[in-house]
Design an enzyme around this catalytic site. Structure first.
Site, PDB file in Angstrom:
ATOM      1  N   ILE A   1       2.211   4.715   0.856  1.00 62.90           N
ATOM      2  CA  ILE A   1       2.214   5.417   2.367  1.00 62.90           C
ATOM      3  C   ILE A   1       1.586   6.698   2.236  1.00 62.90           C
ATOM      4  O   ILE A   1       0.968   6.926   3.294  1.00 62.90           O
ATOM      5  CB  ILE A   1       3.917   5.545   2.565  1.00 62.90           C
ATOM      6  CG1 ILE A   1       3.890   5.713   3.873  1.00 62.90           C
ATOM      7  CG2 ILE A   1       4.232   6.773   1.670  1.00 62.90           C
ATOM      8  CD1 ILE A   1       5.462   5.735   4.487  1.00 62.90           C
TER       9      ILE A   1
ATOM     10  N   HIS B   1       7.357   1.027 -11.092  1.00 66.17           N
ATOM     11  CA  HIS B   1       6.331   0.733 -10.271  1.00 66.17           C
ATOM     12  C   HIS B   1       5.151   1.142 -10.981  1.00 66.17           C
ATOM     13  O   HIS B   1       4.870   2.149 -11.570  1.00 66.17           O
ATOM     14  CB  HIS B   1       6.315   1.190  -9.071  1.00 66.17           C
ATOM     15  CG  HIS B   1       6.420   2.603  -8.630  1.00 66.17           C
ATOM     16  ND1 HIS B   1       7.591   3.339  -8.882  1.00 66.17           N
ATOM     17  CD2 HIS B   1       5.601   3.458  -8.478  1.00 66.17           C
ATOM     18  CE1 HIS B   1       7.715   4.720  -8.686  1.00 66.17           C
ATOM     19  NE2 HIS B   1       6.395   5.056  -8.620  1.00 66.17           N
TER      20      HIS B   1
ATOM     21  N   ARG C   1       0.866  -1.186   0.064  1.00 68.44           N
ATOM     22  CA  ARG C   1      -0.112  -0.049  -0.110  1.00 68.44           C
ATOM     23  C   ARG C   1       0.759   1.298   0.091  1.00 68.44           C
ATOM     24  O   ARG C   1       1.729   1.401   0.773  1.00 68.44           O
ATOM     25  CB  ARG C   1      -0.901   0.032   1.209  1.00 68.44           C
ATOM     26  CG  ARG C   1      -1.980  -1.198   1.223  1.00 68.44           C
ATOM     27  CD  ARG C   1      -3.057  -1.192   2.211  1.00 68.44           C
ATOM     28  NE  ARG C   1      -3.669  -2.369   2.150  1.00 68.44           N
ATOM     29  CZ  ARG C   1      -4.553  -2.580   1.299  1.00 68.44           C
ATOM     30  NH1 ARG C   1      -5.023  -2.008   0.318  1.00 68.44           N
ATOM     31  NH2 ARG C   1      -5.361  -4.014   1.367  1.00 68.44           N
TER      32      ARG C   1
END
Ligand code: 5GP
Length: 115
Positions: free
Chosen positions: A30, A99, A28
């Site tokens: 931040i 990512h 998850r």
């Protein structure tokens, strides 16, 4: 080019990991932009989308298939979601480890801010 993401992948830094295998680590964000905001990160240190090699073809597809599965598990596959890869300065990339952002759980609004 190691970043905080490599430390998370190796278990050396904390993160709320939702899925991990030998190719990908998903955790998850931040600072979530929506109720669901998961980062899908290849374990291999690839800095940006520019740095994907031909040999990464299968891995690149696997990132997308993992996003699809996590969206279903998060219950946002039918309501919808957005997948984002930022690249370099104009793309808004902050962490230099490739990512995929999986973002959903609310309407996402316009695709990009028009200036
Ligand atoms: P980028 O702008 O590079 O595409 O996105 C980087 C994302 O990583 C940001 O949304 C940011 O909130 C997230 N992030 C940065 N550092 C950390 C961290 O240490 N842990 C987690 N879980 N997310 C991080």
């Amino acid at each position: 080019m190691s970043t905080i993401f490599s430390k998370i992948i190796r278990g050396e830094a904390p993160a709320d990991i939702v899925y991990q295998d030998d190719r990908v680590t998903c955790f998850r964000d931040i600072n979530p932009a929506a109720p669901v905001h998961i980062l899908i990160v290849p374990n291999k240190e690839i800095a940006t989308a520019n740095d994907l090699d031909d040999e990464d073809e299968s891995l690149a597809g696997y990132l997308l298939l993992t996003a699809r599965r996590l969206a279903r598990e998060a219950g946002i596959d039918e309501s919808g979601y957005r997948l984002i890869i930022n690249c370099n300065r104009d793309g808004g990339q902050v962490v230099d480890h490739l990512h995929l952002h999986l973002i959903g759980g609310r309407p996402m609004g316009p695709m990009v801010v028009r200036v």
